[in-house]
Design a protein around this motif. Structure first.
Motif, PDB file in Angstrom:
ATOM      1  N   ASP A 111      -8.595   1.710   3.154  1.00 26.75           N
ATOM      2  CA  ASP A 111      -7.953   0.762   4.067  1.00 26.75           C
ATOM      3  C   ASP A 111      -6.859  -0.033   3.354  1.00 26.75           C
ATOM      4  OD1 ASP A 111      -9.529   1.539   6.182  1.00 26.75           O
ATOM      5  OD2 ASP A 111     -10.984  -0.097   5.929  1.00 26.75           O
ATOM      6  N   GLU A 112      -7.133  -0.440   2.132  1.00 26.90           N
ATOM      7  CA  GLU A 112      -6.164  -1.232   1.389  1.00 26.90           C
ATOM      8  C   GLU A 112      -4.934  -0.407   1.026  1.00 26.90           C
ATOM      9  OE1 GLU A 112      -8.250  -2.861  -1.931  1.00 26.90           O
ATOM     10  OE2 GLU A 112      -9.129  -4.518  -0.767  1.00 26.90           O
ATOM     11  N   ARG A 113      -5.150   0.823   0.597  1.00 27.87           N
ATOM     12  CA  ARG A 113      -4.005   1.658   0.223  1.00 27.87           C
ATOM     13  C   ARG A 113      -3.139   1.972   1.439  1.00 27.87           C
ATOM     14  NH1 ARG A 113      -3.339   7.855  -1.958  1.00 27.87           N
ATOM     15  NH2 ARG A 113      -1.223   7.570  -2.748  1.00 27.87           N
ATOM     16  N   ALA A 171      -2.809   0.160   4.074  1.00 24.05           N
ATOM     17  CA  ALA A 171      -2.104  -1.072   4.443  1.00 24.05           C
ATOM     18  C   ALA A 171      -0.895  -1.300   3.535  1.00 24.05           C
ATOM     19  CB  ALA A 171      -3.054  -2.259   4.383  1.00 24.05           C
ATOM     20  N   ARG A 172      -1.066  -1.035   2.241  1.00 21.37           N
ATOM     21  CA  ARG A 172       0.056  -1.207   1.302  1.00 21.37           C
ATOM     22  C   ARG A 172       1.196  -0.237   1.625  1.00 21.37           C
ATOM     23  NH1 ARG A 172      -3.967  -1.256  -2.647  1.00 21.37           N
ATOM     24  NH2 ARG A 172      -3.352   0.826  -3.365  1.00 21.37           N
ATOM     25  N   LEU A 173       0.860   1.012   1.872  1.00 23.76           N
ATOM     26  CA  LEU A 173       1.888   1.994   2.185  1.00 23.76           C
ATOM     27  C   LEU A 173       2.566   1.666   3.504  1.00 23.76           C
ATOM     28  CD1 LEU A 173       0.070   5.291   1.129  1.00 23.76           C
ATOM     29  CD2 LEU A 173       1.929   4.147  -0.075  1.00 23.76           C
ATOM     30  N   ALA A 176       3.122  -1.173   4.688  1.00 20.26           N
ATOM     31  CA  ALA A 176       3.935  -2.388   4.588  1.00 20.26           C
ATOM     32  C   ALA A 176       5.286  -2.146   3.935  1.00 20.26           C
ATOM     33  CB  ALA A 176       3.175  -3.456   3.799  1.00 20.26           C
ATOM     34  N   ARG A 177       5.523  -0.950   3.435  1.00 16.74           N
ATOM     35  CA  ARG A 177       6.793  -0.672   2.774  1.00 16.74           C
ATOM     36  C   ARG A 177       7.928  -0.650   3.786  1.00 16.74           C
ATOM     37  NH1 ARG A 177       5.704   4.045  -1.731  1.00 16.74           N
ATOM     38  NH2 ARG A 177       4.131   2.916  -2.955  1.00 16.74           N
ATOM     39  N   SER A 178       9.094  -1.151   3.365  1.00 20.28           N
ATOM     40  CA  SER A 178      10.271  -1.138   4.224  1.00 20.28           C
ATOM     41  C   SER A 178      11.264  -0.109   3.702  1.00 20.28           C
ATOM     42  CB  SER A 178      10.930  -2.525   4.256  1.00 20.28           C
ATOM     43  OG  SER A 178      11.329  -2.920   2.955  1.00 20.28           O
ATOM     44  N   LYS A 207       5.915   4.281   9.322  1.00 15.38           N
ATOM     45  CA  LYS A 207       4.752   4.065   8.457  1.00 15.38           C
ATOM     46  C   LYS A 207       4.062   5.394   8.158  1.00 15.38           C
ATOM     47  CE  LYS A 207       3.565  -0.643   9.962  1.00 15.38           C
ATOM     48  NZ  LYS A 207       2.531  -1.475  10.635  1.00 15.38           N
ATOM     49  N   GLU A 216       4.108   9.807   0.375  1.00 12.61           N
ATOM     50  CA  GLU A 216       3.414   9.267  -0.790  1.00 12.61           C
ATOM     51  C   GLU A 216       2.084   9.944  -1.079  1.00 12.61           C
ATOM     52  OE1 GLU A 216       4.677   7.006  -2.927  1.00 12.61           O
ATOM     53  OE2 GLU A 216       6.511   7.185  -1.749  1.00 12.61           O
TER      54      GLU A 216
END
Length: 304
Positions: free
Chosen positions: A23-25, A27-29, A31-33, A253, A260
C-alpha cells in the motif's frame, strides 16, 4: 496437467505480500508528478490503451456501432488523437462490432464464460467462447470461478482456463481474477500465477461489476507477477486494470506504476490496457486543454 496438490504447493510457495508495504509503495508511486510535455505523451498512450466497453443489459446494435465510431475517431475536432486499444461487448454483439470496425485495425474483445459471475456449466462457457471467436472476436475476457479458487479447488480453476484458451483458437485470452472478491493480496498474487501458468495472455483485475474494482496496489502486485513470470519462463503476459479508473490523473498513476514495477516493455497496448470507458472523455478533455489552452466541458464529447 498439474494436480491440485502440485498447484497448491507451487502457489503456497510464492513469497507472501507485505500488505502495508504494498500500500505504501503504490501510494508513493501514485504521488509522482510528470512534466507537461510528458503528460501529452502519457495521455495519448493512455487513449491507445483504453478498451472502450459497453456491458449493459440494454445494449443495442446501434449503441455498439456508435461506440465503434468513437473508438476509431475519439475526438473529431482532433483527428490526430489515437485510436483506442479495443472495443469490448457481450458475445451476441461481436458481429456488429466486427462489421463496424472492419479495416480500422481495432480488435473486438468479448466477455464470454458467463460474465460477470461465471456461474454456468463449463460446456456453456466454452460454447460462449467459441461463438464469440467464430463471430470475429480477437480477444476473450473470461472470469475465473472465484468460489472454486477460494475453496481450494485450484485444479478446477486451472482446467477451465486451459480449456477456454483452447477454445479461443488464435484469439487472445484475458483472465479476469475479480480481485475485489479474492480478499487478500496473497490471493491476488496466487491467482495471477495460476492464470499465467494455465495460458492467460492477459490478467485482468475486475469485471467492473464488483467493488472494489481496480486499485493501484492490486495492479502493482499483478505487474510484479507478470514481471517475475517473464523472468522465469520468457513469456510476456499483459495486465488490465478495469473499473473505477475515471480521470486522466488516475490513468497516469497507473502508467507510472507500470513503468516502475514491470518496466517500459509493458507500456504498450499489446501488454497493458485500461478497462474504463468513462475515462476516455476525461483524457480527451485534457488533451484538448493541452493543445488549445481552453478546457472543454464534458458536453463536448459523446456519452458512452
Amino acid at each position: 496437467m498439474p494436480t491440485g496438490v502440485e498447484l497448491r504447493g507451487f502457489l503456497q510457495g510464492l513469497p507472501g505480500v507485505d500488505q502495508v508495504g504494498a500500500d505504501e509503495r503504490a501510494a508513493r508511486l501514485g504521488a509522482r508528478s510528470i512534466k507537461t510535455t510528458a503528460k501529452a505523451s502519457a495521455i495519448d498512450l493512455a487513449i491507445s490503451m483504453v478498451d472502450l466497453t459497453t456491458l449493459e443489459g440494454a445494449d443495442t446494435a446501434g449503441k455498439v456501432r456508435a461506440l465503434c465510431a468513437k473508438a476509431v475517431r475519439p475526438d473529431p475536432a482532433q483527428p490526430d488523437a489515437p485510436k483506442v486499444g479495443a472495443v469490448c461487448v457481450y458475445p451476441d454483439l461481436v458481429g456488429v462490432a466486427v462489421d463496424a470496425l472492419r479495416g480500422s485495425g481495432i480488435g473486438v474483445a468479448s466477455v464470454a464464460t458467463a460474465f460477470p459471475a461465471g456461474r454456468a456449466p463449463l460446456e456453456a462457457k466454452l460454447a460462449d467462447t467459441r461463438a464469440a471467436v467464430a463471430d470475429g472476436a480477437s480477444e476473450i475476457d473470461m472470469v475465473i470461478d472465484r468460489g472454486a479458487f477460494l475453496s481450494g479447488d485450484l485444479r478446477k480453476v486451472y482446467e477451465e482456463i486451459v480449456l477456454t484458451k483452447e477454445a479461443c483458437g488464435d484469439a487472445h485470452l484475458k483472465v479476469i481474477l475479480e480481485t475485489g472478491e479474492l480478499r487478500t493480496y496473497d490471493n491476488v498474487r496466487r491467482a495471477s500465477w495460476l492464470a499465467m501458468r494455465a495460458g492467460a495472455d492477459f490478467i485482468k483485475t475486475s469485471t467492473g461489476k464488483v467493488s472494489p474494482a481496480a486499485t493501484l496496489p492490486v495492479t502493482m502486485i499483478m505487474l510484479e507477477a507478470v514481471r517475475d513470470f517473464r523472468d522465469a519462463t520468457g513469456r510476456t503476459v499483459g495486465v488490465k486494470p478495469a473499473g473505477g479508473i475515471r480521470t486522466t490523473k488516475d490513468a497516469i498513476k497507473y502508467l507510472v506504476v507500470v513503468n516502475e514495477v514491470a518496466g517500459p516493455d509493458w507500456l504498450t497496448p499489446e501488454y497493458f490496457r485500461l478497462g474504463a470507458s468513462s475515462l476516455l472523455n476525461d483524457l480527451l478533455m485534457q488533451r484538448r486543454k493541452l493543445a488549445t489552452g481552453v478546457y472543454s466541458g464534458p458536453d463536448h464529447f459523446t456519452l458512452d
